[in-house]
Every structure is written in structure tokens, then in C-alpha cells.
Design a protein around this motif. Structure first.
Motif, PDB file in Angstrom:
ATOM      1  N   UNK A   1       0.865  -1.172   0.000  1.00  0.00           N
ATOM      2  CA  UNK A   1       0.000   0.000   0.000  1.00  0.00           C
ATOM      3  C   UNK A   1       0.904   1.226   0.000  1.00  0.00           C
ATOM      4  N   UNK A   2       0.426   2.319  -0.582  1.00  0.00           N
ATOM      5  CA  UNK A   2       1.141   3.592  -0.512  1.00  0.00           C
ATOM      6  C   UNK A   2       0.181   4.608   0.064  1.00  0.00           C
ATOM      7  N   UNK A   3       0.612   5.288   1.133  1.00  0.00           N
ATOM      8  CA  UNK A   3      -0.314   6.231   1.765  1.00  0.00           C
ATOM      9  C   UNK A   3      -0.097   7.636   1.216  1.00  0.00           C
ATOM     10  N   UNK A   4      -0.888   8.575   1.715  1.00  0.00           N
ATOM     11  CA  UNK A   4      -0.870   9.947   1.180  1.00  0.00           C
ATOM     12  C   UNK A   4       0.440  10.679   1.492  1.00  0.00           C
ATOM     13  N   UNK A   5       1.240  10.120   2.416  1.00  0.00           N
ATOM     14  CA  UNK A   5       2.563  10.685   2.663  1.00  0.00           C
ATOM     15  C   UNK A   5       3.618   9.942   1.846  1.00  0.00           C
ATOM     16  N   UNK A   6       3.130   9.066   0.954  1.00  0.00           N
ATOM     17  CA  UNK A   6       3.979   8.263   0.067  1.00  0.00           C
ATOM     18  C   UNK A   6       4.849   7.245   0.807  1.00  0.00           C
ATOM     19  N   UNK A   7       4.402   6.802   1.963  1.00  0.00           N
ATOM     20  CA  UNK A   7       5.062   5.684   2.628  1.00  0.00           C
ATOM     21  C   UNK A   7       4.640   4.389   1.948  1.00  0.00           C
ATOM     22  N   UNK A   8       5.579   3.456   1.815  1.00  0.00           N
ATOM     23  CA  UNK A   8       5.252   2.130   1.291  1.00  0.00           C
ATOM     24  C   UNK A   8       5.003   1.193   2.467  1.00  0.00           C
ATOM     25  N   UNK A   9       3.864   0.537   2.485  1.00  0.00           N
ATOM     26  CA  UNK A   9       3.512  -0.341   3.605  1.00  0.00           C
ATOM     27  C   UNK A   9       3.235  -1.752   3.092  1.00  0.00           C
ATOM     28  N   UNK A  10       3.827  -2.758   3.746  1.00  0.00           N
ATOM     29  CA  UNK A  10       3.488  -4.150   3.414  1.00  0.00           C
ATOM     30  C   UNK A  10       2.112  -4.427   3.997  1.00  0.00           C
ATOM     31  N   UNK A  11       1.188  -4.870   3.161  1.00  0.00           N
ATOM     32  CA  UNK A  11      -0.226  -4.939   3.538  1.00  0.00           C
ATOM     33  C   UNK A  11      -0.620  -6.346   3.992  1.00  0.00           C
ATOM     34  N   UNK A  12      -0.989  -6.489   5.262  1.00  0.00           N
ATOM     35  CA  UNK A  12      -1.496  -7.786   5.747  1.00  0.00           C
ATOM     36  C   UNK A  12      -3.010  -7.761   5.969  1.00  0.00           C
ATOM     37  N   UNK A  13      -3.687  -6.783   5.349  1.00  0.00           N
ATOM     38  CA  UNK A  13      -5.150  -6.743   5.423  1.00  0.00           C
ATOM     39  C   UNK A  13      -5.758  -7.157   4.084  1.00  0.00           C
ATOM     40  N   UNK A  14      -5.179  -6.674   3.014  1.00  0.00           N
ATOM     41  CA  UNK A  14      -5.666  -7.053   1.681  1.00  0.00           C
ATOM     42  C   UNK A  14      -7.131  -6.710   1.496  1.00  0.00           C
ATOM     43  N   UNK A  15      -7.497  -5.478   1.910  1.00  0.00           N
ATOM     44  CA  UNK A  15      -8.889  -5.029   1.863  1.00  0.00           C
ATOM     45  C   UNK A  15      -9.791  -5.971   2.665  1.00  0.00           C
ATOM     46  N   UNK A  16      -9.232  -6.568   3.728  1.00  0.00           N
ATOM     47  CA  UNK A  16      -9.933  -7.513   4.616  1.00  0.00           C
ATOM     48  C   UNK A  16     -10.249  -8.819   3.896  1.00  0.00           C
ATOM     49  N   UNK A  17      -9.540  -9.105   2.825  1.00  0.00           N
ATOM     50  CA  UNK A  17      -9.703 -10.412   2.195  1.00  0.00           C
ATOM     51  C   UNK A  17      -9.656 -10.481   0.677  1.00  0.00           C
ATOM     52  N   UNK A  18     -10.291  -9.530  -0.017  1.00  0.00           N
ATOM     53  CA  UNK A  18     -10.414  -9.676  -1.478  1.00  0.00           C
ATOM     54  C   UNK A  18      -9.092  -9.777  -2.237  1.00  0.00           C
ATOM     55  N   UNK A  19      -8.021  -9.178  -1.708  1.00  0.00           N
ATOM     56  CA  UNK A  19      -6.795  -9.054  -2.504  1.00  0.00           C
ATOM     57  C   UNK A  19      -5.918 -10.298  -2.408  1.00  0.00           C
ATOM     58  N   UNK A  20      -6.510 -11.443  -2.626  1.00  0.00           N
ATOM     59  CA  UNK A  20      -5.804 -12.708  -2.454  1.00  0.00           C
ATOM     60  C   UNK A  20      -4.662 -12.871  -3.466  1.00  0.00           C
ATOM     61  N   UNK A  21      -4.753 -12.200  -4.606  1.00  0.00           N
ATOM     62  CA  UNK A  21      -3.650 -12.251  -5.570  1.00  0.00           C
ATOM     63  C   UNK A  21      -2.854 -10.943  -5.565  1.00  0.00           C
ATOM     64  N   UNK A  22      -3.080 -10.116  -4.579  1.00  0.00           N
ATOM     65  CA  UNK A  22      -2.377  -8.836  -4.485  1.00  0.00           C
ATOM     66  C   UNK A  22      -3.194  -7.717  -5.128  1.00  0.00           C
ATOM     67  N   UNK A  23      -2.760  -6.486  -4.835  1.00  0.00           N
ATOM     68  CA  UNK A  23      -3.486  -5.298  -5.318  1.00  0.00           C
ATOM     69  C   UNK A  23      -3.238  -5.053  -6.797  1.00  0.00           C
ATOM     70  N   UNK A  24      -4.233  -4.423  -7.417  1.00  0.00           N
ATOM     71  CA  UNK A  24      -4.147  -3.994  -8.823  1.00  0.00           C
ATOM     72  C   UNK A  24      -3.714  -5.154  -9.708  1.00  0.00           C
ATOM     73  N   UNK A  25      -4.316  -6.308  -9.460  1.00  0.00           N
ATOM     74  CA  UNK A  25      -3.993  -7.501 -10.240  1.00  0.00           C
ATOM     75  C   UNK A  25      -4.391  -7.236 -11.705  1.00  0.00           C
TER      76      UNK A  25
END
Ligand SMILES: *Cc1c(COP(=O)(O)O)cnc(C)c1O
Length: 439
Positions: free
Chosen positions: A46-70
Motif C-alpha cells: 500500500x502507498x499512503x498519502x505521505x507516500x510511505x510504502x507499507x506491506x499490507x497484511x489486510x488485503x482489503x480484509x480479504x479480497x486481494x488474495x492475488x495482491x493489489x491492482x492484479x
């Protein structure tokens, strides 16, 4: 790590949105601090509004099983949107979706789409009530089925089996029809059946509880529920909003080989678009309007953009079942590496995992029920959460939420996570701080 922009946006959001968020868990109430406002995401990050890169362990609470912006999902959305975003008339995509889900999930013959998991669960219990001509349902403490009135009920105290609303706005009349049992405790379910003869329409549960961390069913628990429901003429409802397409292509019904009468889905099924669904055998689903008398509807249900998004994701999952082996291996790696770090620093942690759903509990002993989950040290979790966030790791902002691993979480990403945990705990165990050593 700066969160200046997020703070500015949060302050602004609070002026026009209750609590600044459109769903309470996002507000960081359980851990304190400033929720990060996200601007974009890709793969495991994930990238937040301060442009920090975050490793995401929520995955939109489940849907992103293949990762974001697949890529397949994004393309499906873009293509579908070009043909208009809704028709309010049937489309071929809805058939493809229904056929795909019925192929993947054992025992599922007919399915109706909704716009959220909440709607799916509300509709499923209405179907159970309509089909059995009974009013009461049994749910389990610590399981979540969305924000429908019937589910916002907590167990009565002591000998009182009557439920109480757990939110103002839910009526006592509704509460009396929801009975609460203890997860993994068949006797507590049997007792309710005996006390309410011919009154229980259905038993609804998360076959793997994912809304109190991750709490798997004990051996025989799901089978036991199946036979109790058969014995007392009630329907067994698997809420697979979280487990569906995640812990196996066919969810918990496939992984545990137990067949419910009704299923609910959400999260993965929509690939991040607002989608839910409920279904079951043709016979049970025959009561649903317009085939039968149980009313259920939705202006945007089966929305074409959402159907194409979900279908793109499910097609990948169906076509490449080895994805599930990878998810299993990477999730196992994450669990082992983190437990090793906790061990190095003398922390007592209980760890549960089913597929790519993980639960870490800062307490000792087995965690098999809501009472067990309640022993976790939430104050410690809040500190750990913020320590990890500072290191660029975004955990669910509550000790009571499962962590999700996606297929985009490579071995490197997982090693980065373990390194972050080590550096958090190392900081605390230095003589000047000493937080962790006190535990
Ligand atoms: C998320 C969730 C729901 C509710 O789904 P929404 O789409 O948030 O309404 C229901 N049941 C379970 C098991 C869930 O995890």
C-alpha cells in the motif's frame, strides 16, 4: 515515518463522516493513532498519502488474495465500465459468475448475488426462516456476519438464554430470535436446540472464525453441527465471506468436507468491488423470489463491472490451483519466522493458521473460542502494531482481526516482515526501554 497528510485528511474527514471513516475498524480505535489514508496499492504494498510504502497484511480484509491492482482484474473492470456501469437488466456475466462459483464450491447449486457480505447473511437467514417456517437462529460468540440487526446480538448472562442487542437501534424483538452459542462447543449448541424445540431455523457460523483473529474449528465440530442440524430440522449456514475461495478454491466446505445447506460469500468473490452472494441447493434456493415467496432484491445486484472483476479473479483461482499451495507455503513461512522472532525475545504467543488466514494471540494456551481470544494482551498488540507500522508493515488495526497473506507476498516480503518484527522487539528490549522484557 511521517503521517502528516493522513492526519490532515483524518481531521478533515471527521468533520463530514462519522469518525472520519465509512467502516469503524478503519479508524484505528483499537490501537490508537492516525489511520493511514491510502492513495494507491500494487501487489503486496500500500502507498499512503505521505507516500510511505507499507506491506499490507489486510488485503482489503480479504479480497486481494492475488495482491493489489492484479492486471486481469483491472483490465476486466476497465473493459466492463466502457459498456456502461449498470443496466438493471440481466447480463451474461451474471450467468458466468454463478456457473463459476457453483463449479468451485462443492454442494452449491444456485446462487443469488448481493452488494455486500452483510446483505448476503441477512438474506441467508431469511431464506432459512422461510424454508423452515421457524423464527430463531443460532450464532456463535466472536463470529461476525455483517451489521444486520439479527447479528448484532450478544448472549444473555447466566441462565438467561435470551439475547440482548449489542448495538442501540436493534430492537429487543429482534434480539429474542438470535441465540448465541460458544464456538467449538457442540454441547452449547445442543442445549439451545433442546431448550427451543422446533423453533430453530438455522445455525450460522464462520467455519473458520476470522473475526476474532483466526480460530479454526476443532476436529468434529463442523461435522457435529451438521448432524445436530439434521437431527433438529434446522439449516446449517456457512458464512464463507472470509473463508470462501481463500482457504481452498471451494472454501471451508471443500477444505473440511462438510456440506452446509446455505452459503454466504463476499470479499474475494468481488475482487475488491462491492459484492456478496448467498446460495445453496436448488431445493432450498427455490423459496427465493421470484421462484418462491421469500423476498430478496437489489438494484445493483449482479452489477456488470463487479461481476467481471470477480469473475476475472475467480477464473485465475480456478485455473491455477497451485496458487493455494504457494499461499499455504508463504503463510507457513510467515508464521514460523514471526514465531521464531517472538521466541527470541521471550514473548508468549499462540499462533493459529488456516491457509492464508493467520491469528497471533499474545497469551499462552490454546485459542479455540471467544473466551480464549479475550485473553490476548490487546495493549501489547497496540504497541506492536505501531512498532510494525513505523517499520512499514501494515497489520490489521485490532488484536481481534485475522492477518491475510496474498500471492504477492513473496519470500522476500515475508523475510522483510520478520526483520521488521525483530527490529521492533530489539528496540524495546534495549535497557533504555524494556517494554518487551517486562512481558
Ligand atoms: C466481512 C464479513 C461479513 C460482512 O461483509 P461486508 O461485505 O463487510 O458487509 C460477513 N461475514 C463475514 C465472515 C465477514 O468476514
Amino acid at each position: 515515518m511521517s503521517c502528516k497528510q493522513s492526519q490532515v485528511l483524518f481531521d478533515r474527514a471527521k468533520k463530514c463522516i462519522p469518525g472520519g471513516v465509512n467502516s469503524p475498524a478503519r479508524a484505528f480505535k483499537a490501537v490508537g493513532g492516525t489511520p493511514r489514508f491510502i492513495s494507491r496499492a500494487e501487489g503486496a504494498f500500500l502507498y499512503d498519502e505521505d507516500d510511505n510504502r507499507l506491506v499490507d497484511y489486510i488485503g482489503s480484509w480479504g479480497p486481494m488474495i492475488l495482491g493489489h491492482a492484479y492486471p486481469m482484474v483491472i483490465k476486466a473492470v476497465q473493459d466492463a465500465a466502457g459498456y456502461s456501469t449498470s443496466f438493471g437488466a440481466p447480463t451474461k456475466a451474471e450467468i458466468l459468475m454463478a456457473e463459476c462459483v457453483c463449479r468451485m464450491v462443492p454442494g452449491l447449486e444456485k446462487i443469488r448475488m448481493t452488494n455486500s457480505g452483510t446483505e448476503a447473511c441477512m438474506s441467508a437467514i431469511r431464506v432459512a426462516r422461510g424454508y423452515t417456517d421457524r423464527d430463531k437462529i443460532i450464532k456463535f460468540e466472536g463470529c461476525y456476519h455483517g451489521h444486520g440487526d439479527s447479528f448484532l446480538i450478544k448472549a444473555g448472562s447466566g441462565a438467561l438464554t435470551l439475547g440482548h442487542p449489542s448495538s442501540p437501534g436493534v430492537t429487543k424483538g429482534t434480539a429474542k430470535d438470535t441465540l448465541t452459542a460458544d464456538f467449538n462447543d457442540l454441547d452449547s449448541v445442543k442445549k439451545l436446540f433442546i431448550e427451543n424445540p422446533d423453533e430453530i431455523a438455522g445455525v450460522i457460523l464462520e467455519p473458520v472464525a476470522g473475526n476474532m483473529g483466526c480460530v479454526p474449528p476443532r476436529d468434529g465440530f463442523l461435522e457435529g453441527l451438521r448432524s445436530l442440524c439434521d437431527q433438529y430440522g434446522a439449516l446449517l449456514i456457512f458464512d464463507e465471506v472470509m473463508t470462501g475461495f481463500r482457504i481452498a478454491p471451494g472454501g471451508a466446505a471443500e477444505r473440511y468436507g462438510v456440506k452446509p445447506d446455505l452459503f454466504t460469500f463476499g470479499k474475494v468473490i468481488g475482487a475488491g468491488m462491492p459484492v456478496g452472494a448467498f446460495g445453496g441447493s436448488s431445493e432450498v434456493m427455490s423459496v427465493v423470489a421470484p421462484d418462491g415467496p421469500v423476498y430478496q432484491a437489489g438494484t445493483l445486484s449482479g452489477n456488470p463491472v463487479a461481476m467481471h472483476a470477480g469473475l476475472a479473479l475467480l477464473t485465475e483461482l480456478e485455473q491455477y490451483p497451485e496458487i493455494y499451495d504457494d499461499l499455504e507455503n508463504r503463510s507457513d513461512q510467515l508464521g514460523r519466522e514471526l514465531m521464531q522472532v517472538f521466541d527470541e525475545y521471550g514473548l508468549t504467543v499462540t499462533y493459529n493458521r488456516v491457509g492464508s488466514m493467520l491469528g497471533f494471540f499474545f497469551c499462552d494456551g490454546l485459542v479455540e473460542s471467544f473466551a480464549d481470544v479475550s485473553r490476548t494482551d490487546t495493549a501489547f498488540f497496540a504497541e506492536f502494531f505501531h512498532g510494525m507500522l513505523e517499520e512499514g508493515i501494515y497489520l490489521p488495526p485490532s488484536a481481534y482481526e485475522a492477518w491475510f497473506v496474498s500471492h504477492a507476498h513473496t519470500g522476500d516480503v515475508i523475510r522483510e516482515t520478520a526483520r521488521a518484527a525483530r527490529s521492533v522487539l530489539k528496540k524495546w528490549s534495549s535497557p533504555s526501554q524494556g517494554t518487551a522484557s517486562a512481558r
